[in-house]
Design a protein around this motif. Sequence first.
Motif, short mmCIF file in Angstrom:
data_model
loop_
_atom_site.label_atom_id
_atom_site.label_comp_id
_atom_site.label_asym_id
_atom_site.label_seq_id
_atom_site.Cartn_x
_atom_site.Cartn_y
_atom_site.Cartn_z
N LEU A 12 4.67 -16.71 13.19
CA LEU A 12 5.42 -16.01 14.30
C LEU A 12 4.44 -14.99 14.84
CD1 LEU A 12 8.89 -14.99 13.09
CD2 LEU A 12 8.21 -16.78 14.75
N THR A 13 3.66 -14.35 14.12
CA THR A 13 2.50 -13.52 14.64
C THR A 13 1.43 -14.18 15.24
OG1 THR A 13 2.96 -11.75 12.66
CG2 THR A 13 0.93 -11.77 13.94
N LYS A 14 0.91 -15.25 14.65
CA LYS A 14 0.04 -16.43 15.51
C LYS A 14 0.62 -16.94 16.71
CE LYS A 14 -1.52 -20.79 14.80
NZ LYS A 14 -1.24 -22.01 13.86
N ASN A 15 1.81 -17.17 16.78
CA ASN A 15 2.45 -17.54 18.08
C ASN A 15 2.51 -16.39 19.21
OD1 ASN A 15 2.78 -20.51 17.40
ND2 ASN A 15 4.55 -20.02 16.28
N ALA A 16 2.97 -15.34 18.74
CA ALA A 16 3.14 -14.33 19.39
C ALA A 16 1.77 -13.78 19.91
CB ALA A 16 3.73 -13.02 18.67
N MET A 17 0.86 -13.84 19.27
CA MET A 17 -0.69 -13.41 19.74
C MET A 17 -0.98 -14.45 20.87
SD MET A 17 -2.70 -12.11 16.49
CE MET A 17 -2.33 -10.31 16.03
N ALA A 18 -0.92 -15.73 20.54
CA ALA A 18 -1.24 -16.90 21.28
C ALA A 18 -0.31 -16.72 22.93
CB ALA A 18 -0.68 -18.21 21.03
N LEU A 19 0.90 -16.18 22.85
CA LEU A 19 1.56 -15.98 23.92
C LEU A 19 1.11 -14.82 24.83
CD1 LEU A 19 5.14 -16.49 22.79
CD2 LEU A 19 4.07 -18.05 24.33
N ALA A 20 0.74 -13.64 23.96
CA ALA A 20 -0.20 -12.75 24.62
C ALA A 20 -1.25 -13.01 25.03
CB ALA A 20 -0.25 -11.50 23.41
N GLY A 21 -1.91 -13.90 24.59
CA GLY A 21 -3.30 -14.36 25.22
C GLY A 21 -3.03 -15.12 26.54
N GLU A 22 -1.74 -15.73 26.60
CA GLU A 22 -1.55 -16.37 28.03
C GLU A 22 -0.94 -15.43 28.90
OE1 GLU A 22 1.01 -19.50 27.09
OE2 GLU A 22 -0.21 -20.30 25.60
N GLY A 23 -0.98 -14.14 28.49
CA GLY A 23 -0.45 -13.14 29.38
C GLY A 23 1.24 -13.20 29.70
#
Length: 74
Positions: A12-23
Motif C-alpha cells: 500500500l505504501t509503495k502504491n501510495a508513493m507511486a500515486l504521489a509521484g504522479e501528482g
Amino acid sequence: MSQYLNTTVEELTKNAMALAGEGVVRLATDTEYATPTEALQGHSRSKYVAELRRRWRSFKPTFNEEMRGGHTNM
C-alpha cells in the motif's frame, strides 16, 4: 486497511508513493494518510461523466408488446 484489501502495508505504501509521484495525491509526512490533488479530482470527475454518458447511450428502451392490445397481468 491492508488486511481488508488483502495486501500488505508495504505494498500500500509503495502504491501510495507511486500515486504521489504522479501528482494525484499528497502524502502526509508519515505516509499513512493521503489527500487528493486537483489533478485527481478533475480526472475522476471527467472520467466518471464520460462513463455515465457512455452507459446512458447504451440504454435501449423497449416496449412491452403484449400491453399494446390492452393485455396486462394485473
